[in-house]
Design an enzyme around this catalytic site. Structure first.
Site, mmCIF file in Angstrom:
data_model
loop_
_atom_site.group_PDB
_atom_site.id
_atom_site.type_symbol
_atom_site.label_atom_id
_atom_site.label_comp_id
_atom_site.label_asym_id
_atom_site.label_seq_id
_atom_site.Cartn_x
_atom_site.Cartn_y
_atom_site.Cartn_z
ATOM 1 N N GLU A 92 0.810 -1.212 0.000
ATOM 2 C CA GLU A 92 0.000 0.000 0.000
ATOM 3 C C GLU A 92 0.850 1.272 0.000
ATOM 4 O O GLU A 92 0.440 2.303 -0.544
ATOM 5 C CB GLU A 92 -0.911 0.020 1.236
ATOM 6 C CG GLU A 92 -1.879 -1.148 1.330
ATOM 7 C CD GLU A 92 -3.020 -1.045 0.342
ATOM 8 O OE1 GLU A 92 -3.533 0.068 0.142
ATOM 9 O OE2 GLU A 92 -3.384 -2.080 -0.240
ATOM 10 N N THR A 97 -7.812 8.583 -0.534
ATOM 11 C CA THR A 97 -7.382 7.381 0.171
ATOM 12 C C THR A 97 -6.427 7.828 1.270
ATOM 13 O O THR A 97 -5.536 8.638 1.020
ATOM 14 C CB THR A 97 -6.679 6.413 -0.786
ATOM 15 O OG1 THR A 97 -7.603 5.968 -1.768
ATOM 16 C CG2 THR A 97 -6.118 5.215 -0.040
ATOM 17 N N ASP A 126 -8.255 6.221 -8.459
ATOM 18 C CA ASP A 126 -8.894 4.912 -8.639
ATOM 19 C C ASP A 126 -10.415 4.984 -8.571
ATOM 20 O O ASP A 126 -11.081 3.952 -8.500
ATOM 21 C CB ASP A 126 -8.382 3.926 -7.594
ATOM 22 C CG ASP A 126 -8.734 4.326 -6.169
ATOM 23 O OD1 ASP A 126 -9.217 5.463 -5.973
ATOM 24 O OD2 ASP A 126 -8.518 3.516 -5.249
#
Length: 279
Positions: free
Chosen positions: A64, A87, A82
Site C-alpha cells: 500500500e 485514500t 482509482d
C-alpha cells in the site's frame, strides 16, 4: 474500499523499507506441528498474535505504501485516481467507500471539535463517488493535523480491526486456516472489501470453495490456499487498478510455496518489483 497502489509517501516504528535492504524484527510465535496433509493450524492464536499482527501490517504496507513502516501512515492522504476519492491512513480509508466516513464519525464521537469534524457533511455527500466537493482545499491538511492526535490513531486502529482485521481472522479460523491463510483473507478484504459484488472477499472465497475444500471441511490447507490465491488473482484482474498481482504472486504465493503456513520470519518477498525483508 482500498485498492492496490504504489505510494512514495488497514508511534515509534522506523523500519522504512527500501529495495533489497529493508529489515524489520518481530518475535516469532511457536511453530506449528508439521503435517503431511498440510492442514495444521498455527500453534499460537494466529494472525491476532501481536507479533504476527505487526508482520501483517508491515506486509500490507509494503504494497500500500512501499514501506514497512505502517505506523508512519496515519497521516497519509492522497487521491490515487482509482475512482474512490481520497485514500488515507494506515489501511487506505476512502472518502468514496464509506469507511473514511465511519472513521471520522467515530473520531468525532470520541473527540468532538476535532480538525475533521467540520467535514462530516461533505464526507456524507461524497460517499459513493470520487468527488472532492466540500473537502477541498482544506481536508488533506486537516487529516494530517488530526493524525498527530493519539485519539485519531486509536480510531484508525479500531476501525481497521472492526471492518477488516477481525472479520478476516475470524473467518480464517472458522475455515481452519493458519496464520498465512488468515493473512491472505485479511489482505483480500483490505483490497476488495466484503460487499456483494463479484470481486468482494466473500465471493473470492466462494470461487475458491468451488475448487477446493477448507481444512475445516477436511481439505488440504495448501491446496485450498492456492485455490484462494488463484481466485484472488482473478478478482484483481477484473479491475484495471488491480491488475498488478505481485502482492499475491511474489509475496503470499512465495510464503505458501515455502510451506510457511505460520508466517514465521525470516520473510522475503517482492511487491511491484521492490524487495522486502522481515528478519
Amino acid at each position: 474500499m482500498p485498492t492496490p497502489r504504489i505510494r512514495t509517501v488497514l508511534l515509534a516504528l522506523t523500519l522504512v523499507a527500501v529495495p533489497t535492504a529493508s529489515v524489520a524484527h518481530a518475535a516469532a510465535e511457536p511453530p506449528a506441528a508439521s503435517s503431511a496433509a498440510g492442514t495444521t493450524v498455527a500453534a499460537a492464536t494466529g494472525l491476532d498474535d501481536p507479533a504476527k499482527k505487526d508482520i501483517a501490517m508491515q506486509i500490507v504496507s509494503s504494497a500500500e505504501n512501499s514501506s514497512l513502516d505502517w505506523k508512519a501512515q496515519y497521516g497519509y492522504i492522497e487521491d490515487i485516481g482509482d475512482g474512490r476519492g481520497y485514500t488515507a491512513g494506515i489501511i487506505g480509508f476512502c472518502s468514496g467507500t464509506g469507511d473514511m466516513l465511519d472513521l471520522v464519525e467515530l473520531y468525532t464521537q470520541r473527540k468532538p471539535g476535532n480538525p475533521l469534524a467540520t467535514y462530516l457533511p461533505a464526507l456524507r455527500a461524497v460517499d459513493g463517488t470520487d468527488s472532492h466537493e466540500g473537502l477541498d482545499p482544506g481536508f488533506t491538511a486537516a487529516w494530517k493535523q488530526a493524525a498527530k492526535d493519539s485519539a485519531f490513531k486509536t480510531a484508525q486502529n479500531d476501525e481497521r480491526d472492526r471492518v477488516y482485521f477481525n472479520p478476516a481472522v475470524n473467518r480464517g479460523k472458522q475455515d481452519g486456516l493458519g496464520t498465512l491463510g488468515q493473512f491472505a483473507y485479511y489482505d483480500a478484504i483490505v483490497m476488495h472489501g466484503d460487499g456483494g459484488d463479484s470481486t468482494s472477499f466473500s465471493n473470492i472465497r466462494k470461487r475458491a470453495l468451488a475448487e477446493a475444500k477448507t481444512p475445516a471441511q477436511g481439505g488440504n490447507q495448501t491446496t485450498y490456499l492456492h485455490a484462494f490465491l488463484d481466485a484472488r488473482v482473478w478478482a484483481m484482474k477484473q479491475e484495471e487498478a488491480h491488475e498488478d498481482t505481485s502482492r499475491v504472486d511474489t509475496a503470499q504465493r512465495v510464503f505458501l510455496n515455502k510451506g510457511n503456513l505460520n508466517l514465521d520470519p525470516p520473510l522475503d518477498w517482492k511487491v511491484y518489483g521492490d524487495s522486502f525483508h522481515i528478519g
